[in-house]
Design a protein around this motif. Sequence first.
Motif, mmCIF file in Angstrom:
data_model
loop_
_atom_site.group_PDB
_atom_site.id
_atom_site.type_symbol
_atom_site.label_atom_id
_atom_site.label_comp_id
_atom_site.label_asym_id
_atom_site.label_seq_id
_atom_site.Cartn_x
_atom_site.Cartn_y
_atom_site.Cartn_z
ATOM 1 N N PRO A 216 0.807 -1.229 0.000
ATOM 2 C CA PRO A 216 0.000 0.000 0.000
ATOM 3 C C PRO A 216 0.837 1.275 0.000
ATOM 4 O O PRO A 216 0.352 2.317 -0.437
ATOM 5 N N ASN A 217 2.068 1.207 0.451
ATOM 6 C CA ASN A 217 2.927 2.393 0.507
ATOM 7 C C ASN A 217 3.971 2.415 -0.605
ATOM 8 O O ASN A 217 4.954 3.156 -0.519
ATOM 9 N N HIS A 218 3.763 1.615 -1.645
ATOM 10 C CA HIS A 218 4.723 1.538 -2.745
ATOM 11 C C HIS A 218 4.888 2.898 -3.425
ATOM 12 O O HIS A 218 3.906 3.596 -3.667
ATOM 13 N N GLN A 219 6.115 3.272 -3.694
ATOM 14 C CA GLN A 219 6.420 4.494 -4.440
ATOM 15 C C GLN A 219 6.919 4.066 -5.819
ATOM 16 O O GLN A 219 8.055 3.616 -5.940
ATOM 17 N N PRO A 220 6.084 4.186 -6.858
ATOM 18 C CA PRO A 220 6.494 3.727 -8.193
ATOM 19 C C PRO A 220 7.711 4.505 -8.685
ATOM 20 O O PRO A 220 7.855 5.696 -8.424
ATOM 21 N N ARG B 277 4.587 1.212 -14.820
ATOM 22 C CA ARG B 277 3.166 1.330 -15.115
ATOM 23 C C ARG B 277 2.356 1.043 -13.860
ATOM 24 O O ARG B 277 2.721 0.181 -13.055
ATOM 25 N N VAL B 278 1.258 1.810 -13.714
ATOM 26 C CA VAL B 278 0.450 1.773 -12.495
ATOM 27 C C VAL B 278 -1.031 1.792 -12.886
ATOM 28 O O VAL B 278 -1.440 2.564 -13.756
ATOM 29 N N TRP B 279 -1.827 0.952 -12.209
ATOM 30 C CA TRP B 279 -3.276 0.999 -12.369
ATOM 31 C C TRP B 279 -3.810 2.117 -11.480
ATOM 32 O O TRP B 279 -3.497 2.179 -10.290
ATOM 33 N N VAL B 280 -4.595 3.006 -12.064
ATOM 34 C CA VAL B 280 -5.233 4.110 -11.334
ATOM 35 C C VAL B 280 -6.719 4.110 -11.672
ATOM 36 O O VAL B 280 -7.160 3.411 -12.595
ATOM 37 N N ASP B 281 -7.495 4.912 -10.940
ATOM 38 C CA ASP B 281 -8.913 5.072 -11.265
ATOM 39 C C ASP B 281 -9.042 5.850 -12.571
ATOM 40 O O ASP B 281 -8.369 6.859 -12.764
ATOM 41 N N LEU B 282 -9.898 5.379 -13.441
ATOM 42 C CA LEU B 282 -10.161 6.050 -14.709
ATOM 43 C C LEU B 282 -10.915 7.347 -14.433
ATOM 44 O O LEU B 282 -11.891 7.354 -13.683
ATOM 45 N N THR B 283 -10.462 8.441 -15.020
ATOM 46 C CA THR B 283 -11.185 9.708 -14.885
ATOM 47 C C THR B 283 -12.236 9.808 -15.986
ATOM 48 O O THR B 283 -12.131 9.155 -17.027
ATOM 49 N N GLY C 220 -17.041 5.113 -12.382
ATOM 50 C CA GLY C 220 -15.781 5.402 -11.695
ATOM 51 C C GLY C 220 -15.048 4.185 -11.188
ATOM 52 O O GLY C 220 -14.054 4.315 -10.475
ATOM 53 N N THR C 221 -15.496 2.981 -11.551
ATOM 54 C CA THR C 221 -14.829 1.778 -11.071
ATOM 55 C C THR C 221 -13.833 1.199 -12.072
ATOM 56 O O THR C 221 -13.104 0.273 -11.738
ATOM 57 N N ALA C 222 -13.801 1.736 -13.281
ATOM 58 C CA ALA C 222 -12.902 1.196 -14.303
ATOM 59 C C ALA C 222 -11.453 1.603 -14.027
ATOM 60 O O ALA C 222 -11.186 2.705 -13.575
ATOM 61 N N PRO C 223 -10.509 0.701 -14.305
ATOM 62 C CA PRO C 223 -9.102 1.033 -14.119
ATOM 63 C C PRO C 223 -8.506 1.681 -15.364
ATOM 64 O O PRO C 223 -9.028 1.537 -16.464
ATOM 65 N N ASP C 224 -7.423 2.396 -15.169
ATOM 66 C CA ASP C 224 -6.675 2.984 -16.275
ATOM 67 C C ASP C 224 -5.205 2.689 -16.003
ATOM 68 O O ASP C 224 -4.756 2.728 -14.860
ATOM 69 N N LEU C 225 -4.472 2.382 -17.029
ATOM 70 C CA LEU C 225 -3.047 2.068 -16.888
ATOM 71 C C LEU C 225 -2.239 3.278 -17.322
ATOM 72 O O LEU C 225 -2.360 3.731 -18.458
ATOM 73 N N VAL C 226 -1.445 3.819 -16.406
ATOM 74 C CA VAL C 226 -0.642 4.998 -16.704
ATOM 75 C C VAL C 226 0.828 4.693 -16.471
ATOM 76 O O VAL C 226 1.178 3.756 -15.756
ATOM 77 N N ILE C 227 1.670 5.492 -17.082
ATOM 78 C CA ILE C 227 3.110 5.377 -16.865
ATOM 79 C C ILE C 227 3.485 6.414 -15.832
ATOM 80 O O ILE C 227 3.294 7.627 -16.053
ATOM 81 N N TRP C 228 3.983 5.971 -14.693
ATOM 82 C CA TRP C 228 4.313 6.884 -13.592
ATOM 83 C C TRP C 228 5.410 7.854 -13.998
ATOM 84 O O TRP C 228 6.418 7.462 -14.562
ATOM 85 N N GLY C 229 5.179 9.128 -13.759
ATOM 86 C CA GLY C 229 6.159 10.156 -14.069
ATOM 87 C C GLY C 229 6.068 10.700 -15.482
ATOM 88 O O GLY C 229 6.777 11.626 -15.836
ATOM 89 N N TYR C 230 5.162 10.117 -16.298
ATOM 90 C CA TYR C 230 5.020 10.571 -17.681
ATOM 91 C C TYR C 230 4.048 11.730 -17.746
ATOM 92 O O TYR C 230 2.954 11.667 -17.200
ATOM 93 N N VAL C 231 4.448 12.793 -18.413
ATOM 94 C CA VAL C 231 3.579 13.938 -18.618
ATOM 95 C C VAL C 231 3.513 14.187 -20.114
ATOM 96 O O VAL C 231 4.550 14.321 -20.767
ATOM 97 N N GLU C 232 2.310 14.233 -20.645
ATOM 98 C CA GLU C 232 2.134 14.435 -22.080
ATOM 99 C C GLU C 232 2.449 15.899 -22.423
ATOM 100 O O GLU C 232 1.987 16.821 -21.756
ATOM 101 N N ALA C 233 3.241 16.071 -23.437
ATOM 102 C CA ALA C 233 3.591 17.430 -23.877
ATOM 103 C C ALA C 233 2.381 18.095 -24.490
ATOM 104 O O ALA C 233 1.555 17.458 -25.148
#
Length: 164
Positions: A98-102, A107-113, A150-163
């Motif tokens: 639960p305290n993992h720092q990616p 890649r991390v599963w997050v809540d889909l916005t 709001g229950t669907a997951p989304d896969l993101v790349i940690w630290g990635y910011v789209e230009a």
Amino acid sequence: MVQPYKQRQPGSREQRRADERAAAKQKGAEPIKAATLATPNGHQHSEAFCLMWYACACGHRERIWNSRDGVTPFGFVCPSCKEPKLQHVDWREDSYAPNHQPSSGQRVWVDLTRERARTIAQRTIDQVAKSQQVPAHDFERIVDTVFNNGTAPDLVIWGYVEAS
């Protein structure tokens, strides 16, 4: 001929729940409350906040963190071979973190916005409908389906910011 290996066997949690329901019926008790069905870590889903291994037949293997108390897809597209063959493997090696720092790039599963659901819905429409116009009410229905309350997951790349 019966093939026992092809018959579905109940998991221990499933069996425990069935036993609890049967006992409750016999005693005339109320149905089991959701709180009593929580995982040992106190979450609704066993993969909540776990580091999980995913692997593909092409040899790609990675560990993805689920940063939420929600289910995750069993399989999806492999970033190496671009085939939909990356699957959750070695389930017994999932570790609760639960305290993992990616790390940056993990890649991390997050809540889909809702906004991301709109983007996914539009991309799906563009691929499927091609030349057809989709009415606004149908588009919103598709967004609602993708967002899944709001229950669907989304896969993101940690630290990635789209230009921009």
